[in-house]
Design an enzyme around this catalytic site. Sequence first.
Site, PDB file in Angstrom:
ATOM      1  N   ASP A 282       0.870  -1.165   0.000  1.00 16.81           N
ATOM      2  CA  ASP A 282       0.000   0.000   0.000  1.00 16.81           C
ATOM      3  C   ASP A 282       0.921   1.234   0.000  1.00 16.81           C
ATOM      4  OD1 ASP A 282      -2.169   1.657  -0.046  1.00 16.81           O
ATOM      5  OD2 ASP A 282      -3.196   0.750   1.655  1.00 16.81           O
TER       6      ASP A 282
HETATM    7  C1  BGC Z   1      -5.090   3.224   0.240  1.00 17.22           C
HETATM    8  C2  BGC Z   1      -5.364   2.170  -0.804  1.00 17.22           C
HETATM    9  C3  BGC Z   1      -5.280   2.755  -2.181  1.00 17.22           C
HETATM   10  C4  BGC Z   1      -3.914   3.394  -2.353  1.00 17.22           C
HETATM   11  C5  BGC Z   1      -3.675   3.967  -3.719  1.00 17.22           C
HETATM   12  C6  BGC Z   1      -3.842   4.021  -0.056  1.00 17.22           C
HETATM   13  O1  BGC Z   1      -3.743   5.133   0.756  1.00 17.22           O
HETATM   14  O2  BGC Z   1      -4.981   2.594   1.502  1.00 17.22           O
HETATM   15  O3  BGC Z   1      -6.628   1.593  -0.587  1.00 17.22           O
HETATM   16  O4  BGC Z   1      -5.507   1.759  -3.135  1.00 17.22           O
HETATM   17  O5  BGC Z   1      -3.788   4.428  -1.396  1.00 17.22           O
HETATM   18  O6  BGC Z   1      -4.386   5.122  -3.924  1.00 17.22           O
END
Ligand code: BGC
Length: 733
Positions: A282
Amino acid sequence: MKQFLYLLLAGAIALCACSRGPEGSDPRVEKLLRKMTLEEKVGQTVLFTSDWSVTGPSMREGYIDDIRQGRCGNIFNAYTAEYTRKLQEIAVNETRLGIPLLFGYDVIHGFRTIFPINLGMACTWDPEAIERSARVAAHEAAAAGLHWTYSPMCDICVEPRWGRVSEGAGEDPYLGSAVAAALTRGYQGEDLKDESTLLACIKHYAAYGAPQAGRDYNTVDMSERWLREFYLPPYKAAVDAGALSVMASFNELDGVPATANKHLMQEILRDEWGFRGFVVTDYTGINEMVCHGYAADEKDAGRLAMNAGIDMDMQSASYFNYMVDLVRSGAVKESTLDEAVRRILNVKAALGLFDDPFKYCSPEREASETLTESNKQEARLTAAQSCVLLKNEGVLPLRKGARTAVIGALADSKDDLLGSWRGASEVRSVPASILDAIREVTPAVYAEGCKEMGEDRSGFGAALAAARGAEQIVMVLGEDCQWSGEAASRSDIRIPGVQSELLEKIAALGKPLVVVLLNGRPLDLSAESVTAGALLEAWYPGTMGGYAVADLLFGDVNPSGKLCITFPRNLGQVPIYHYAKNTGRPYVHPEAKYESRYLDVPNEPLYAFGHGLSYTTFSYSDITLSDDRFSADGSIEATVTLTNTGDREGEETVQLYIRDLVGSVTRPVKQLKGFRKVNLGPGESKEVSFSIDKETLSFYRADMSFGPESGEFKVFIGGASDNVKEASFSYEE
Ligand code: BGC
């Protein structure tokens, strides 16, 4: 010992699966791997944002130069056919090996045409509709040059304080698995090479939905048994449905951040489940291991992540900055890096990017397949299906043509209909707010009354005046949509601000009054469930949500949604969910003191999992069993006759639960094991049958093996987890 043998066996199976590695690999990938420099290999493990959308800190500017130098093989948050083509041309024409970029984006409940938030979508209990919504999203996003969506979000959650409960399918592993598989099928279609498909990404692996105290990013800790039984099934269901990427969650589990968790990434995901795609972190997940207190610095964090099986680094720039050194120094074996690159390139091959890197960016399809009438129609139907009628004391449906007062800031908001994670949608594509849609049906006077937040009561007078002059009243209350989603935890789950105070004053007028709720979590509605004559939970219903709500309010569509998550009476009951155990002192005697109960509220929730009313009524016959016992290879049928006892057509979701009365480990009192949607005309009856076999009865037994145990069982069938018929049977191994 048995557990050890089991793990050994799983390991052996896994070893066979892994050794398929290069053989299962696309020959073009193997050829590339032989040619790639260390720097080029690392480049394929790097994912940077274009910053078109911001969901975290920016680590790198100048990503275009990084692409040109072959140091960044994947980009997220860049879209449109035109822009992705521009970047792809750089990768394909200006780098030494011409390896195409992979473009990712959070297409969570739609791209341009927005569907209800995922929590609402799960309340349809309709995997086919959910699959269709993902198909629509894939068509729209793929035409805009995207290859990859960060969905399905498979995090089971019993924690309404957590803002991200809105992004998942609620509290149940069985329903959550059905939703995860449906979304995966919808995105990936029959063949990933098809130009209208998206690669799915299972997230947030694992157990991100269980943060302590509901605070986002907080510590997660639980037994291995509870993890496997309750939290892992939806992730696994998406793997089984063919999803080829997985996102590691931000949280730690058993003291180890998921981003460096070999048990999750290698032993369970790859060795046990046979996952063949790649794992991405993530957002800045690698660097965060320094704050977790698990890595000394960002370089060390990169080493830990790569060695744990994390193939791609989203935004940390740790692989970008340090991986070449880590390999040269021997801290990471080159073969480990090769394996990561192999996995990523094979997914690019599976998407057909080596055949035609530009096939996804199509200005023509982008124009013709986006926000089409049929996409919007699909979104409208799904939105109506996702709303849950929590209460109705003869108020709904409203009368068309009657003078109506519409009250509440959210009634007049198009923006809030879209919810959080709204893809690339724009508010101007929302044709109608709830107020606009009501006005197309009936004469309506609008008064804001108050905002969703704050203490300002200056609009109360105008709202009361509007209500006094009306024959029926619609109040739209809830949370600002930014109060849901990432980094949107709350410590209080009541309707914010002075909205409920206004409701009380309006309700005192004694007129027919419906409250429509826009929110992304189970709320404490104890007060509102008394004051309002009807409560319609509409979540954040998407682009066509205004019309969908009006369709329901005026009876053009009959409500059919059922809760995918329990609504507590107050925060003190949390966590409260239907999959609960009986305890050694279940509360059965009304006056008892030493039983598992609260002194100040009943044990039961306000609205149970599976609850949802209709404008018609349904009755259930007793359960008939084809036999009251069966053994290993057999099965039995449990049947009820469902009758529509009202005077209009309606759809009911018939739910099957089981209870294993005695187990080598204790079992929940009600475990969802099946559901069926049934449409019936007035007075019509239908038999609904479920087959029960040993698979239905299987669980992680005391030795952690998965299977059934002999003994007595109960089966329950009904229209909500707290409203069921029951019968008994036995099973013999
Ligand atoms: C979130 C994810 C997301 C990623 C990309 C993160 O902050 O937890 O769910 O897919 O950002 O935007």
